[in-house]
Design a protein around this motif. Structure first.
Motif, mmCIF file in Angstrom:
data_model
loop_
_atom_site.group_PDB
_atom_site.id
_atom_site.type_symbol
_atom_site.label_atom_id
_atom_site.label_comp_id
_atom_site.label_asym_id
_atom_site.label_seq_id
_atom_site.Cartn_x
_atom_site.Cartn_y
_atom_site.Cartn_z
ATOM 1 N N GLU A 316 0.829 -1.203 0.000
ATOM 2 C CA GLU A 316 0.000 0.000 0.000
ATOM 3 C C GLU A 316 0.866 1.256 0.000
ATOM 4 O O GLU A 316 2.056 1.218 0.350
ATOM 5 N N THR A 317 0.258 2.363 -0.372
ATOM 6 C CA THR A 317 0.965 3.637 -0.368
ATOM 7 C C THR A 317 1.434 3.975 1.051
ATOM 8 O O THR A 317 0.671 3.860 2.015
ATOM 9 N N GLY A 318 2.698 4.365 1.169
ATOM 10 C CA GLY A 318 3.224 4.793 2.462
ATOM 11 C C GLY A 318 3.750 3.691 3.352
ATOM 12 O O GLY A 318 4.084 3.947 4.514
ATOM 13 N N THR A 319 3.858 2.459 2.853
ATOM 14 C CA THR A 319 4.322 1.356 3.705
ATOM 15 C C THR A 319 5.830 1.304 3.848
ATOM 16 O O THR A 319 6.346 0.582 4.702
ATOM 17 N N ALA A 424 11.257 -2.134 -8.997
ATOM 18 C CA ALA A 424 10.009 -1.427 -9.251
ATOM 19 C C ALA A 424 9.057 -1.648 -8.077
ATOM 20 O O ALA A 424 9.179 -2.628 -7.333
ATOM 21 N N ALA A 425 8.113 -0.740 -7.914
ATOM 22 C CA ALA A 425 7.153 -0.843 -6.807
ATOM 23 C C ALA A 425 5.800 -0.337 -7.262
ATOM 24 O O ALA A 425 5.705 0.553 -8.124
ATOM 25 N N THR A 426 4.760 -0.895 -6.671
ATOM 26 C CA THR A 426 3.403 -0.462 -6.999
ATOM 27 C C THR A 426 2.448 -0.821 -5.869
ATOM 28 O O THR A 426 2.696 -1.758 -5.106
ATOM 29 N N HIS A 427 1.362 -0.047 -5.787
ATOM 30 C CA HIS A 427 0.283 -0.400 -4.858
ATOM 31 C C HIS A 427 -0.896 -0.995 -5.615
ATOM 32 O O HIS A 427 -1.905 -1.360 -5.006
ATOM 33 N N THR A 453 6.443 -8.476 -0.927
ATOM 34 C CA THR A 453 5.285 -7.703 -0.486
ATOM 35 C C THR A 453 5.587 -7.044 0.858
ATOM 36 O O THR A 453 5.996 -7.716 1.809
ATOM 37 N N VAL A 454 5.397 -5.733 0.922
ATOM 38 C CA VAL A 454 5.579 -4.967 2.155
ATOM 39 C C VAL A 454 4.221 -4.852 2.841
ATOM 40 O O VAL A 454 3.275 -4.322 2.267
ATOM 41 N N LYS A 455 4.124 -5.330 4.066
ATOM 42 C CA LYS A 455 2.841 -5.344 4.773
ATOM 43 C C LYS A 455 2.470 -3.940 5.240
ATOM 44 O O LYS A 455 3.334 -3.111 5.511
ATOM 45 N N PRO A 456 1.169 -3.680 5.355
ATOM 46 C CA PRO A 456 0.736 -2.379 5.879
ATOM 47 C C PRO A 456 1.086 -2.245 7.357
ATOM 48 O O PRO A 456 1.300 -3.234 8.061
ATOM 49 N N LEU A 457 1.119 -1.008 7.834
ATOM 50 C CA LEU A 457 1.545 -0.746 9.214
ATOM 51 C C LEU A 457 0.598 -1.378 10.229
ATOM 52 O O LEU A 457 1.026 -1.744 11.325
ATOM 53 N N ARG A 458 -0.680 -1.525 9.893
ATOM 54 C CA ARG A 458 -1.630 -2.128 10.839
ATOM 55 C C ARG A 458 -1.286 -3.589 11.127
ATOM 56 O O ARG A 458 -1.765 -4.153 12.119
ATOM 57 N N GLU A 459 -0.482 -4.224 10.276
ATOM 58 C CA GLU A 459 -0.024 -5.586 10.512
ATOM 59 C C GLU A 459 1.394 -5.617 11.069
ATOM 60 O O GLU A 459 1.982 -6.690 11.205
ATOM 61 N N ARG A 460 1.933 -4.447 11.395
ATOM 62 C CA ARG A 460 3.306 -4.353 11.920
ATOM 63 C C ARG A 460 3.313 -3.482 13.172
ATOM 64 O O ARG A 460 4.155 -2.603 13.335
ATOM 65 N N GLY A 500 -2.891 5.495 6.002
ATOM 66 C CA GLY A 500 -1.780 6.136 5.302
ATOM 67 C C GLY A 500 -0.440 5.533 5.638
ATOM 68 O O GLY A 500 0.602 6.013 5.170
ATOM 69 N N ASN A 501 -0.442 4.504 6.505
ATOM 70 C CA ASN A 501 0.755 3.735 6.843
ATOM 71 C C ASN A 501 1.847 4.595 7.459
ATOM 72 O O ASN A 501 1.562 5.538 8.184
#
Length: 612
Positions: A316-319, A424-427, A453-460, A500-501
């Motif tokens: 996601e954006t901002g992760t 490369a990166a994408t949401h 895959t970079v996890k969202p902040l709510r999972e970190r 918004g991570n």
């Protein structure tokens, strides 16, 4: 000191049962059967243990003729005699040049010092500490610290637990050895999670925390770094965890010291890298904070760093996808070459080719020569963020450059060889975009050689506290205040879903710093959107591993936001207490909050512990 084992209080599992097995009333505290005298000097700490079997020791600059050597020039060869008599220590000066002093008075005859007293031998402070017959001195020599740490490591391996070592580099205000010693003694008395402390050279304190999670070790490290309210600068703390940070006491201590050396005023706490061959620059401001849910990602990233194929990062954006990309670059063979990030979504469609491949002077009206990002990254890494925003025509040109390793600048007459590694990166869901005809399938497979895959902040959530402290240091811009984040404010941060991570967390901290007037950030300093009922409810839902829906029916319907939030907290805390059998410590850990905060909320909300 001999090799006996010690009983050091409630954290120690090596206690002995009463011989008769009874649990009768506690006996009155016995008269101390031994004392430790700690001598703090520039090279470390020396210790004399006086007991009935060894009642006296001569302290001096050389041994022999002294029994205990404290290599300080202000001491005489045989400076003072310490004798243990009836639970106290008699101190006698042996004709020293710089004297033996108690409360600014020179010792002229044998003088009694009770446990807790202090003596000055020249410029060397000596602290008298009462211990029982099996007591462990509050501050150890480093070799004794290693021995205790080895024992805790063996115990942790047997029980499947963790051990943490903190290395604390003292600030300038702490540099005097007597101040360092006093602080170490106070710390040992007031911090039960710290089992052993050693004062080593270079004004570094080593601390042993058994049965400690990474979160708890980092929390303790931040508390030590921030220190007292009148402290002018943050102490620098390195954290090493067993087993990831080292398999032996020497490896753990070395890892903690290196991490402390990498700390800075902006980042006073540094977690040592794990023992999986990672060699990232932990002192870098954008160095990744690796929580439990990110371990697998960074293990794969480390392996990807040793390769040369393209990497595609989802998230996601901002992760923090750029942080991961930068980490892969720094860990790889191209680390000494450029890392060039470019946001594909921010490039106007008509300028994509110029941004990628550059242009020659005169190629269009007013044009001056420009290399483009491919040539800027030659020999290094090109990070293409938001790759899913590129239009199909630009995708085709990018694919050709990747396949041929050649580019042709606008207005150029010949192709130029380039050697870049693409990350490369994408949401976006690129597979769905392929189905819709908005992304080229051949480019997708060219970029997707390695997918992460970079996890969202709510999972970190285990990373939130350290990220918040890093952003606090950044937002302070060198100022001394605010020094930290209040526990209830940290609970608020951990509760939020962070759509918004990491980027949103950084913004929230910056806003709170701008509004704060105290030493600690409080919930009132943070933006109003953090206080919404949806985010407050999330602390209960996430901590209990089940969604907690907003119940607008019943008596709270139409009620105030505070009433609804209180209902959420009451239900969450009550359910957690029931699930843990009323154990306060486990409930606090379950809910992701400090124990003190939990008990305060229980009192405010009128929640009672369930009967067992």
């Amino acid at each position: 000191m001999d090799e006996q084992r010690y009983d050091d209080g409630p954290n120690d599992t090596r206690t002995e049962r009463l011989l008769d097995g009874s649990g009768g009333p506690p006996a009155p505290p016995p008269r101390p059967r031994g004392v430790s005298v700690l001598f703090f000097y520039r090279g470390g700490v020396e210790l004399a243990h006086l007991a009935e079997g060894r009642p006296e020791v001569v302290v001096g600059r050389h041994a022999p003729p002294a029994d205990l050597c404290v290599p300080e020039r202000s001491l005489s060869q045989r400076h003072a005699l310490f004798r243990f008599v009836n639970g106290t220590v008699l101190v006698e000066d042996l004709g020293s040049t710089n004297g033996t002093w108690i409360r600014d008075r020179r010792v002229q005859e044998p003088t009694a010092i009770a446990p807790g007293g202090e003596v000055m031998l020249g410029n060397v402070p000596a602290h008298v500490v009462a211990v029982g017959p099996l007591g462990m001195p509050p501050v150890l020599r480093e070799e004794e610290f290693h021995r205790e740490l080895d024992w805790e490591i063996a115990r942790a391996q047997q029980l499947g637990r963790s051990v943490a070592v903190l290395a604390v580099q003292l600030g300038r205000a702490d540099n005097a050895r007597d101040k360092a010693g006093r602080w170490a003694l106070r710390l040992r008395e007031g911090s039960p999670e710290i089992k052993h402390i050693a004062l080593g050279p270079a004004d570094t304190l080593l601390m042993l925390l058994p049965d400690t999670s990474g979160d708890k070790a980092r929390q303790t490290a931040h508390q030590l770094a921030l220190g007292e309210s009148n402290q002018r600068e943050a102490r620098r703390v390195g954290v090493a965890l067993h087993p990831d940070g080292g398999s032996s006491s020497h490896k753990l201590v070395e890892a903690a010291r290196k991490a402390a050396g990498a700390a800075s005023a902006q980042r006073p706490v540094v977690l040592a890298p794990t023992g999986r061959g990672w060699k990232g620059d932990v002192s870098a401001p954008d160095a990744p904070i690796i929580g439990g849910n990110q371990q697998d990602l960074f293990h794969k990233a480390q392996r990807a760093a040793s390769r040369h194929e393209p990497v595609l990062l989802y998230g996601e954006t901002g992760t923090g996808k750029e942080v991961v990309a930068s980490y892969i670059h720094r860990e790889g063979s191209r680390r000494d070459r450029p890392f060039v990030p470019i946001n594909c979504g921010a490039i106007p469609e008509t300028l994509v080719e110029s941004e990628f491949f550059g242009h020659e002077a005169g190629s269009f009206t007013g044009a001056i020569s420009r290399p483009g990002c491919f040539r800027e990254a030659d020999g290094g890494t090109l990070f293409l963020d938001e790759i899913g925003e590129l239009k199909p025509d630009a995708q085709a040109k990018l694919l050709r450059a990747i396949d041929t390793r050649k580019i042709r600048p606008i207005g150029g007459s010949k192709a130029i060889d380039v050697d870049v590694r693409i990350i490369a990166a994408t949401h976006r869901d690129l597979r769905a975009m392929i189905t819709d005809g908005r992304f080229r399938e051949d480019l997708y497979y060219r970029l997707n050689t390695i997918e992460l895959t970079v996890k969202p902040l709510r999972e970190r959530r285990d990373e939130i506290e350290e990220l918040a402290m890093r952003f606090l240091a950044e937002a302070r811009e060198g100022a001394s205040r605010p020094r930290g984040i209040a526990p209830d404010a940290m609970v608020l941060l951990r509760a939020h879903r962070w759509p918004g991570n990491v980027r949103a967390l950084r913004g929230a901290i910056a806003s709170a710093v701008a509004m704060s007037e105290g030493d600690l950030l409080t919930p009132e300093d943070f933006p109003s959107w953090l206080h919404a009922s949806e985010s407050r409810a999330d602390v209960a839902g996430s901590a209990l591993d089940a969604p907690l829906q907003t119940d607008t029916s019943g008596p709270t319907k139409g009620g105030s936001l505070e009433d609804r939030a209180n209902e959420f907290y009451t239900r969450a805390i009550t359910d957690a207490l029931r699930a843990t059998g009323g154990d306060i410590a486990k409930t606090a850990e379950h809910l992701g909050m400090a124990r003190r905060t939990l008990t305060r909320w229980m009192k405010e909300l009128g929640i009672k512990r369930p009967k067992r």
